[in-house]
Scaffold this motif. Structure first.
Motif, PDB file in Angstrom:
ATOM      1  N   LEU A 106       0.827  -1.207   0.000  1.00  0.00           N
ATOM      2  CA  LEU A 106       0.000   0.000   0.000  1.00  0.00           C
ATOM      3  C   LEU A 106       0.859   1.255   0.000  1.00  0.00           C
ATOM      4  CD1 LEU A 106      -2.912   1.268   0.405  1.00  0.00           C
ATOM      5  CD2 LEU A 106      -2.313   1.363   2.836  1.00  0.00           C
ATOM      6  N   ARG A 107       0.470   2.229  -0.827  1.00  0.00           N
ATOM      7  CA  ARG A 107       1.073   3.566  -0.798  1.00  0.00           C
ATOM      8  C   ARG A 107       0.005   4.534  -0.307  1.00  0.00           C
ATOM      9  NH1 ARG A 107       2.245   1.970  -5.962  1.00  0.00           N
ATOM     10  NH2 ARG A 107       0.927   3.624  -6.851  1.00  0.00           N
ATOM     11  N   SER A 108       0.314   5.251   0.774  1.00  0.00           N
ATOM     12  CA  SER A 108      -0.652   6.217   1.312  1.00  0.00           C
ATOM     13  C   SER A 108       0.061   7.530   1.600  1.00  0.00           C
ATOM     14  CB  SER A 108      -1.300   5.675   2.591  1.00  0.00           C
ATOM     15  OG  SER A 108      -0.372   5.678   3.655  1.00  0.00           O
ATOM     16  N   VAL A 109      -0.737   8.600   1.697  1.00  0.00           N
ATOM     17  CA  VAL A 109      -0.169   9.913   1.990  1.00  0.00           C
ATOM     18  C   VAL A 109      -1.163  10.676   2.861  1.00  0.00           C
ATOM     19  CG1 VAL A 109      -1.140  11.003  -0.073  1.00  0.00           C
ATOM     20  CG2 VAL A 109       0.927  11.948   0.939  1.00  0.00           C
ATOM     21  N   CYS A 110      -0.624  11.541   3.724  1.00  0.00           N
ATOM     22  CA  CYS A 110      -1.454  12.377   4.595  1.00  0.00           C
ATOM     23  C   CYS A 110      -1.286  13.831   4.160  1.00  0.00           C
ATOM     24  CB  CYS A 110      -1.034  12.195   6.062  1.00  0.00           C
ATOM     25  SG  CYS A 110      -2.234  12.838   7.233  1.00  0.00           S
ATOM     26  N   ILE A 111      -2.376  14.469   3.764  1.00  0.00           N
ATOM     27  CA  ILE A 111      -2.340  15.825   3.224  1.00  0.00           C
ATOM     28  C   ILE A 111      -3.126  16.744   4.159  1.00  0.00           C
ATOM     29  CG2 ILE A 111      -2.914  17.276   1.248  1.00  0.00           C
ATOM     30  CD1 ILE A 111      -0.777  15.225   0.614  1.00  0.00           C
ATOM     31  N   VAL A 112      -2.398  17.492   4.997  1.00  0.00           N
ATOM     32  CA  VAL A 112      -3.051  18.349   5.997  1.00  0.00           C
ATOM     33  C   VAL A 112      -2.395  19.728   6.017  1.00  0.00           C
ATOM     34  CG1 VAL A 112      -3.704  16.389   7.463  1.00  0.00           C
ATOM     35  CG2 VAL A 112      -1.518  17.565   7.873  1.00  0.00           C
ATOM     36  N   GLY A 113      -3.053  20.680   6.674  1.00  0.00           N
ATOM     37  CA  GLY A 113      -2.495  22.017   6.832  1.00  0.00           C
ATOM     38  C   GLY A 113      -1.268  22.011   7.720  1.00  0.00           C
ATOM     39  N   GLY A 114      -0.484  23.097   7.649  1.00  0.00           N
ATOM     40  CA  GLY A 114       0.700  23.215   8.489  1.00  0.00           C
ATOM     41  C   GLY A 114       1.926  22.529   7.923  1.00  0.00           C
ATOM     42  N   MET A 115       1.804  21.891   6.760  1.00  0.00           N
ATOM     43  CA  MET A 115       2.936  21.210   6.120  1.00  0.00           C
ATOM     44  C   MET A 115       3.220  21.883   4.775  1.00  0.00           C
ATOM     45  SD  MET A 115       3.316  18.881   8.477  1.00  0.00           S
ATOM     46  CE  MET A 115       4.234  17.448   7.947  1.00  0.00           C
ATOM     47  N   ASP A 116       4.422  21.649   4.229  1.00  0.00           N
ATOM     48  CA  ASP A 116       4.846  22.309   3.005  1.00  0.00           C
ATOM     49  C   ASP A 116       4.051  21.798   1.794  1.00  0.00           C
ATOM     50  OD1 ASP A 116       7.100  24.054   1.733  1.00  0.00           O
ATOM     51  OD2 ASP A 116       7.005  22.238   0.507  1.00  0.00           O
ATOM     52  N   MET A 117       3.443  22.725   1.048  1.00  0.00           N
ATOM     53  CA  MET A 117       2.625  22.362  -0.115  1.00  0.00           C
ATOM     54  C   MET A 117       3.441  21.647  -1.197  1.00  0.00           C
ATOM     55  SD  MET A 117      -0.771  23.221  -0.418  1.00  0.00           S
ATOM     56  CE  MET A 117      -1.096  23.787  -2.082  1.00  0.00           C
ATOM     57  N   MET A 118       4.676  22.097  -1.422  1.00  0.00           N
ATOM     58  CA  MET A 118       5.505  21.490  -2.472  1.00  0.00           C
ATOM     59  C   MET A 118       5.857  20.047  -2.130  1.00  0.00           C
ATOM     60  SD  MET A 118       5.718  23.573  -4.913  1.00  0.00           S
ATOM     61  CE  MET A 118       7.003  22.766  -5.868  1.00  0.00           C
ATOM     62  N   ASP A 119       6.206  19.806  -0.873  1.00  0.00           N
ATOM     63  CA  ASP A 119       6.496  18.435  -0.447  1.00  0.00           C
ATOM     64  C   ASP A 119       5.266  17.539  -0.639  1.00  0.00           C
ATOM     65  OD1 ASP A 119       9.044  19.161   0.252  1.00  0.00           O
ATOM     66  OD2 ASP A 119       8.637  19.327   2.413  1.00  0.00           O
ATOM     67  N   GLN A 120       4.099  18.087  -0.279  1.00  0.00           N
ATOM     68  CA  GLN A 120       2.871  17.315  -0.445  1.00  0.00           C
ATOM     69  C   GLN A 120       2.571  17.067  -1.921  1.00  0.00           C
ATOM     70  OE1 GLN A 120      -0.087  19.586   1.681  1.00  0.00           O
ATOM     71  NE2 GLN A 120       0.423  18.656   3.659  1.00  0.00           N
ATOM     72  N   ALA A 121       2.827  18.061  -2.767  1.00  0.00           N
ATOM     73  CA  ALA A 121       2.599  17.893  -4.212  1.00  0.00           C
ATOM     74  C   ALA A 121       3.470  16.763  -4.760  1.00  0.00           C
ATOM     75  CB  ALA A 121       2.883  19.198  -4.946  1.00  0.00           C
ATOM     76  N   ARG A 122       4.726  16.706  -4.297  1.00  0.00           N
ATOM     77  CA  ARG A 122       5.616  15.626  -4.734  1.00  0.00           C
ATOM     78  C   ARG A 122       5.091  14.266  -4.276  1.00  0.00           C
ATOM     79  NH1 ARG A 122       9.729  19.608  -4.125  1.00  0.00           N
ATOM     80  NH2 ARG A 122       9.911  19.209  -1.883  1.00  0.00           N
ATOM     81  N   ASP A 123       4.579  14.222  -3.035  1.00  0.00           N
ATOM     82  CA  ASP A 123       4.001  12.962  -2.531  1.00  0.00           C
ATOM     83  C   ASP A 123       2.799  12.537  -3.376  1.00  0.00           C
ATOM     84  OD1 ASP A 123       5.848  12.791  -0.483  1.00  0.00           O
ATOM     85  OD2 ASP A 123       4.552  13.779   1.006  1.00  0.00           O
ATOM     86  N   LEU A 124       1.979  13.500  -3.776  1.00  0.00           N
ATOM     87  CA  LEU A 124       0.803  13.181  -4.593  1.00  0.00           C
ATOM     88  C   LEU A 124       1.201  12.701  -5.991  1.00  0.00           C
ATOM     89  CD1 LEU A 124      -1.560  16.129  -3.583  1.00  0.00           C
ATOM     90  CD2 LEU A 124      -1.916  13.708  -3.071  1.00  0.00           C
ATOM     91  N   MET A 125       2.310  13.258  -6.523  1.00  0.00           N
ATOM     92  CA  MET A 125       2.764  12.843  -7.854  1.00  0.00           C
ATOM     93  C   MET A 125       3.317  11.415  -7.866  1.00  0.00           C
ATOM     94  SD  MET A 125       1.952  15.087 -10.030  1.00  0.00           S
ATOM     95  CE  MET A 125       0.473  15.304  -9.043  1.00  0.00           C
ATOM     96  N   ARG A 126       3.584  10.873  -6.666  1.00  0.00           N
ATOM     97  CA  ARG A 126       4.017   9.464  -6.579  1.00  0.00           C
ATOM     98  C   ARG A 126       2.830   8.506  -6.681  1.00  0.00           C
ATOM     99  NH1 ARG A 126       7.395  11.754  -2.228  1.00  0.00           N
ATOM    100  NH2 ARG A 126       9.497  12.038  -3.063  1.00  0.00           N
ATOM    101  N   LYS A 127       1.649   9.078  -6.879  1.00  0.00           N
ATOM    102  CA  LYS A 127       0.411   8.327  -7.112  1.00  0.00           C
ATOM    103  C   LYS A 127       0.095   7.318  -6.012  1.00  0.00           C
ATOM    104  CE  LYS A 127       0.379   9.084 -12.061  1.00  0.00           C
ATOM    105  NZ  LYS A 127       0.192   8.512 -13.396  1.00  0.00           N
ATOM    106  N   PRO A 128      -0.172   7.825  -4.808  1.00  0.00           N
ATOM    107  CA  PRO A 128      -0.552   6.908  -3.715  1.00  0.00           C
ATOM    108  C   PRO A 128      -1.922   6.291  -3.978  1.00  0.00           C
ATOM    109  CG  PRO A 128      -0.906   9.189  -3.058  1.00  0.00           C
ATOM    110  CD  PRO A 128      -0.219   9.239  -4.395  1.00  0.00           C
ATOM    111  N   HIS A 129      -2.150   5.139  -3.347  1.00  0.00           N
ATOM    112  CA  HIS A 129      -3.465   4.494  -3.461  1.00  0.00           C
ATOM    113  C   HIS A 129      -4.505   5.211  -2.587  1.00  0.00           C
ATOM    114  CE1 HIS A 129      -0.597   1.012  -4.158  1.00  0.00           C
ATOM    115  NE2 HIS A 129      -1.276   1.070  -5.291  1.00  0.00           N
TER     116      HIS A 129
END
Length: 492
Positions: free
Chosen positions: A175-198
């Motif tokens: 499983l690939r998962s990611v947590c996308i919440v406020g207070g964290m860097d948007m660019m880092d989160q964008a990179r995590d999303l581009m890794r196509k989590p399930h």
């Protein structure tokens, strides 16, 4: 021409005119009858069509299934091995020692495995997260597609916790998962999303930011939407953001709404986003766990800190959450406890995300045994071994009380809650008792001489805690406070 001939001619003319008028009148009446007959036939046809349409509507519409489950009733299945789950998922369940399903899991999972939309209502600490995670992961094992599921949570802490549960249950299936919440860097989160989590676990504000601004990211192929703590998502500022999210995700999907308490707002959301859902209820609106011992203590406002320190001393070594109403109270009370030698950390909205996770992890691991928190910790957090909840400040509504005391007595364990009631809290406290439909027993207060001896030391420590709180507050500065305020709004 004679006058008599003129009269006769005039009479004939009048008679002819009358006959013509009567003929016209008869033709008009005949035409009117024909029109009326035609109109009646059309009306009858419309009525027939309407009846047919109504009958068809009734035949094609399905009333939502609703089941209220007695927690003591026989479970639909006794072990997860009975569910024909894929081997990888079953192995993870066994590793997590999920030996027997909880009532909400027993009732909801079979419907979910059939592909039904679910509204789940269960007392906090009853295993709701696994109730929606297991069916999603079962379906994902066959599909193996990115952006498969979106889970929305009202707070960052709950979002991280849900991700942990998915990671644990999906540990053997890649499983690939990611947590996308406020207070964290948007660019880092964008990179995590581009890794196509399930699986994406997110707070609504931040995931909407990415849907609007992160190039190449969309949820057009999403199959599952989960709204955890759905009533809180709707009670706060999430309504407009949820509307936006519902417009950009596929209409053809499976949707789960889970919460400990439900409001009439859920019905509106149900109509907007669910398709003939199964409603599963294993608790009443204001129910607390049976193995929770609740009590209250009447205190003088000037001795409130002294009573709190006395209780912390009485329950020395026990895992304890102290709930306060404001950020300032949480910070000051945590400092007060630390000054007097207790192992305490604060948890509130003005801490950075790293500080909040640090406090929570220290408490969950047992490094510290006292967590002083605002209602940011009241919902959904799964800290299995909390022995005691102290309401330093009485919550302003009954639902918050239910969720606060629900941090203890989880997963079949026993627990205790004590609410400190001053003369200013009586009205709020009486509303809570009315909602619970019972009076809470009074906790015995310590002897006056014991309190007076302790009060001298607590007073000095309180003054120092206030000084340190002001110092921390001043260091943050206006800019930092503004940022934290925006982040908190994003969670709401």
């Amino acid at each position: 021409m004679s006058s008599s001939n003129k009269i006769q001619k005039k009479t004939k003319s009048i008679d002819a005119t009358k006959k013509l008028a009567e003929k016209i009148k008869k033709q008009a009446l005949l035409k009117q009858k024909e029109l009326q007959k035609s109109s009646n036939q059309d009306a009858d046809a419309d009525a027939d069509n309407s009846t047919t349409h109504t009958a068809l509507s009734k035949a094609t519409s399905t009333s939502p299934v609703s089941s209220t489950v007695d927690p003591d009733a026989q479970l639909k299945f006794n072990t997860f091995a009975e569910l024909k789950l894929v081997p990888d998922l079953l192995e993870a369940i066994q590793q997590l020692k999920y030996t027997k399903p909880t009532p909400i899991q027993s009732e909801a999972i079979p419907y979910a495995l059939e592909g039904k939309d679910i509204i789940g209502l269960a007392v906090t600490g009853s295993g709701k997260t696994a109730a929606f995670a297991i069916p999603i992961l079962q379906s994902l094992w066959h599909a193996q597609t990115p952006y498969f599921g979106l889970i929305l949570a009202p707070t960052r802490e709950l979002a991280f916790q849900i991700k942990e549960t998915f990671d644990a249950l999906g540990s053997t299936m890649g499983l690939r998962s990611v947590c996308i919440v406020g207070g964290m860097d948007m660019m880092d989160q964008a990179r995590d999303l581009m890794r196509k989590p399930h699986i994406i676990v997110a707070t609504p504000g931040r995931i909407m930011d990415h849907l609007e601004h992160t190039k190449g990211f969309n949820l057009k192929n999403m199959k599952y939407l989960v709204m955890d703590e759905a009533d809180r998502l709707l009670d706060m500022d999430f309504g407009p953001v949820l509307d936006k999210i519902l417009k950009v995700i596929p209409a053809k999907r499976t949707t789960y709404l889970f919460s400990a308490t439900m409001t009439n707002k859920i019905e509106k959301l149900q109509r907007a986003s669910l398709n003939n859902p199964v409603k599963v209820s294993v608790s009443t609106k204001y129910q607390t766990a049976d193995n929770l011992i609740q009590s209250m203590m009447l205190v003088n406002d000037g001795y409130k800190n002294t009573i709190l320190i006395h209780l912390l001393n009485e329950f020395m070594g026990k895992s304890t959450i102290v709930f306060t109403r404001t950020v300032a109270h949480a910070q000051r009370t945590a400092l007060l406890a630390r000054i007097l030698g207790f192992n305490a950390v604060p948890l509130h909205g003005q801490l950075s995300q790293a500080q909040r996770l640090g406090s929570l992890n220290k408490f969950k691991s047992g490094t510290v045994n006292i967590l002083v928190a605002t209602d940011v910790a009241a919902r959904g957090l799964d800290i299995p071994s909390v022995d005691l909840v102290i309401n330093y400040d009485v919550p302003t509504d009954s639902k918050s009380y239910i969720h606060r005391v629900g941090r203890t007595a989880r997963a079949g364990r026993s627990g205790k809650s004590i609410s400190l009631i001053t003369q200013y809290d009586l009205e709020m406290y009486l509303r809570i008792e009315q909602a619970l439909d019972k009076k809470l027993p009074k906790e015995d207060k310590p002897a006056r001489e014991i309190l007076d001896a302790l009060h001298i030391h607590v007073d000095k420590a309180t003054a120092e805690a206030i000084r340190q709180t002001k110092e921390i507050h001043d260091k943050r500065g206006n800019g930092r406070r503004r940022k934290n305020y925006d982040d908190d709004r994003e969670e709401k």
